[in-house]
Design a protein around this motif. Structure first.
Motif, PDB file in Angstrom:
ATOM      1  N   HIS A  56       3.172  11.658   3.644  1.00  0.00           N
ATOM      2  CA  HIS A  56       4.274  10.771   4.498  1.00  0.00           C
ATOM      3  C   HIS A  56       3.505   9.588   5.013  1.00  0.00           C
ATOM      4  N   ASP A  57       4.301   8.340   4.596  1.00  0.00           N
ATOM      5  CA  ASP A  57       3.872   6.958   5.027  1.00  0.00           C
ATOM      6  C   ASP A  57       2.425   6.806   4.924  1.00  0.00           C
ATOM      7  N   GLY A  58       2.098   6.892   3.492  1.00  0.00           N
ATOM      8  CA  GLY A  58       0.918   6.533   2.951  1.00  0.00           C
ATOM      9  C   GLY A  58      -0.319   7.347   3.429  1.00  0.00           C
ATOM     10  N   LEU A  59      -0.018   8.374   4.123  1.00  0.00           N
ATOM     11  CA  LEU A  59      -1.101   9.536   4.652  1.00  0.00           C
ATOM     12  C   LEU A  59      -0.853  10.728   4.197  1.00  0.00           C
ATOM     13  N   ILE A  60      -1.906  11.951   4.510  1.00  0.00           N
ATOM     14  CA  ILE A  60      -1.670  13.147   4.022  1.00  0.00           C
ATOM     15  C   ILE A  60      -1.982  13.970   5.049  1.00  0.00           C
ATOM     16  N   GLU A  61      -1.073  15.077   5.063  1.00  0.00           N
ATOM     17  CA  GLU A  61      -1.501  16.156   6.076  1.00  0.00           C
ATOM     18  C   GLU A  61      -1.450  17.511   5.411  1.00  0.00           C
ATOM     19  N   ALA A  62      -2.343  18.398   5.840  1.00  0.00           N
ATOM     20  CA  ALA A  62      -2.520  19.815   5.359  1.00  0.00           C
ATOM     21  C   ALA A  62      -1.503  20.967   6.253  1.00  0.00           C
ATOM     22  N   ARG A  63      -0.825  21.580   5.370  1.00  0.00           N
ATOM     23  CA  ARG A  63      -0.175  22.752   6.123  1.00  0.00           C
ATOM     24  C   ARG A  63      -0.495  24.212   5.605  1.00  0.00           C
ATOM     25  N   ASP A  64      -1.135  24.982   6.219  1.00  0.00           N
ATOM     26  CA  ASP A  64      -1.185  26.238   5.313  1.00  0.00           C
ATOM     27  C   ASP A  64      -0.177  27.171   5.256  1.00  0.00           C
ATOM     28  N   PHE A  92       0.898  -1.246   0.117  1.00  0.00           N
ATOM     29  CA  PHE A  92       0.069  -0.006   0.007  1.00  0.00           C
ATOM     30  C   PHE A  92       0.878   1.390  -0.151  1.00  0.00           C
ATOM     31  N   ILE A  93       0.814   2.110  -1.002  1.00  0.00           N
ATOM     32  CA  ILE A  93       1.507   3.275  -1.173  1.00  0.00           C
ATOM     33  C   ILE A  93       0.544   4.468  -0.518  1.00  0.00           C
ATOM     34  N   LEU A  94      -0.719   4.543  -0.980  1.00  0.00           N
ATOM     35  CA  LEU A  94      -1.654   5.348  -0.152  1.00  0.00           C
ATOM     36  C   LEU A  94      -2.599   4.563   0.643  1.00  0.00           C
ATOM     37  N   ARG A  95      -2.792   4.976   2.171  1.00  0.00           N
ATOM     38  CA  ARG A  95      -3.174   4.231   2.844  1.00  0.00           C
ATOM     39  C   ARG A  95      -4.577   4.654   3.514  1.00  0.00           C
ATOM     40  N   GLY A  96      -5.120   5.795   2.869  1.00  0.00           N
ATOM     41  CA  GLY A  96      -6.239   6.300   3.218  1.00  0.00           C
ATOM     42  C   GLY A  96      -6.154   7.856   3.283  1.00  0.00           C
ATOM     43  N   ILE A  97      -6.163   8.333   1.866  1.00  0.00           N
ATOM     44  CA  ILE A  97      -6.071   9.890   1.964  1.00  0.00           C
ATOM     45  C   ILE A  97      -7.341  10.588   1.658  1.00  0.00           C
ATOM     46  N   THR A  98      -7.530  11.697   2.462  1.00  0.00           N
ATOM     47  CA  THR A  98      -8.669  12.486   2.527  1.00  0.00           C
ATOM     48  C   THR A  98      -8.310  14.011   2.352  1.00  0.00           C
ATOM     49  N   CYS A  99      -8.637  14.293   1.026  1.00  0.00           N
ATOM     50  CA  CYS A  99      -8.321  15.824   1.118  1.00  0.00           C
ATOM     51  C   CYS A  99      -9.155  16.465  -0.029  1.00  0.00           C
ATOM     52  N   SER A 100      -9.253  17.900  -0.126  1.00  0.00           N
ATOM     53  CA  SER A 100     -10.055  18.430  -1.169  1.00  0.00           C
ATOM     54  C   SER A 100      -9.272  19.670  -1.502  1.00  0.00           C
TER      55      SER A 100
END
Ligand SMILES: Nc1ncnc2c1ncn2[C@@H]1O[C@H](COP(=O)(O)OP(=O)(O)OP(=O)(O)O)[C@@H](O)[C@H]1O
Ligand SMILES: [Mg+2]
Length: 227
Positions: free
Chosen positions: A219-227, A23-31
């Motif tokens: 990072h590690d298959g997940l995503i985080e937002a940084r304004d 699994f490269i992407l493990r549950g990405i939620t973003c818009s």
């Protein structure tokens, strides 16, 4: 005017390596909102290109979905999906991939012609764009005779000819020197503002990430937002 929205919901992607799913992407939620600019960052191999391909519907997720105005890309029929690719998203890659047998203007006109524009309308729109990207005087040239930065401008004009709602760009400055990369990035931002195109750019380039309004980091298959 309606503002378009591109969304990833619980997006997972694995590539089958031997017996085991990787699994490269493990549950990405973003818009992604049409009137904003986004950088997608992350170390090499974290799945930036994979995510861009999924957002464009060029590849199918293993689980989760990509929604364009709440319409799931995988539920689109062929005609709808073609329309999405032709009219809603413009694609830009690290290498310009201009067709070498066609002149610059023929390259730029091509997506308009495929989408059904007349020769006259496609030419007019292409001339307008070539002017905007500073390539007007090279319109009859073959791609091989252009510099890397000029080819990138040509590819940008081609990606925008159908006035897409979103421009999805996978490391568009990755192959350019710093100065040219900055020029192309500034041009992207100018056109984004003028034409209300959502910009989604995957990048290793800290300059690009700095000038985008929102940064998503993989990072590690997940995503985080940084304004
Ligand atoms: N078609 C495929 N088959 C198997 N594995 C793949 C495939 N496409 C991508 N991968 C793997 O998925 C991972 C993520 O690849 P991806 O190209 O999305 O990373 P990236 O973040 O864009 O990296 P880079 O910054 O180097 O461009 C890598 O480990 C890659 O080997
Ligand atoms: Mg990549």
């Amino acid at each position: 005017m309606q503002r378009m929205l591109l969304k990833a919901e619980g997006l997972k992607k694995s590539f089958n390596s031997g017996q085991k799913d990787n699994f490269i992407l493990r549950g990405i939620t973003c818009s992604f909102d049409q009137n904003k600019t986004y950088a997608i960052t992350g170390a090499s191999g974290t799945g930036k290109s994979t995510l861009i391909h999924l957002l464009a519907g060029l590849d199918a997720p293993t689980a989760g979905s990509v929604l364009f105005n709440n319409r799931n890309l995988t539920e689109m029929n062929t005609v709808e999906h073609e329309r999405f690719l032709q009219k809603e998203v413009g694609l830009l890659f690290q290498l310009p991939y201009l067709i070498k047998e066609l002149s610059v203007i023929e390259n730029v006109m091509l997506p308009a012609r495929i989408a059904g524009a007349t020769e006259t309308d496609a030419r007019e729109a292409a001339l307008d764009l070539l002017e905007r990207v500073g390539l007007f005087n090279k319109k009859e040239a073959l791609p091989a005779t252009l510099s890397g930065g000029q080819q990138a401008r040509g590819a940008l004009a081609r990606a925008l000819i159908n006035r897409p709602s979103f421009l999805l760009a996978d490391e568009p400055t990755g192959n350019l020197d710093e100065k040219t990369g900055k020029e192309i990035t500034q041009l992207l931002i100018t056109l984004q503002k003028e034409w209300n195109i959502g910009l989604i750019i995957s990048t290793h380039d800290s300059y690009v990430a700095d000038v985008m309004e929102i940064t998503y980091r993989l990072h590690d298959g997940l995503i985080e937002a940084r304004d």
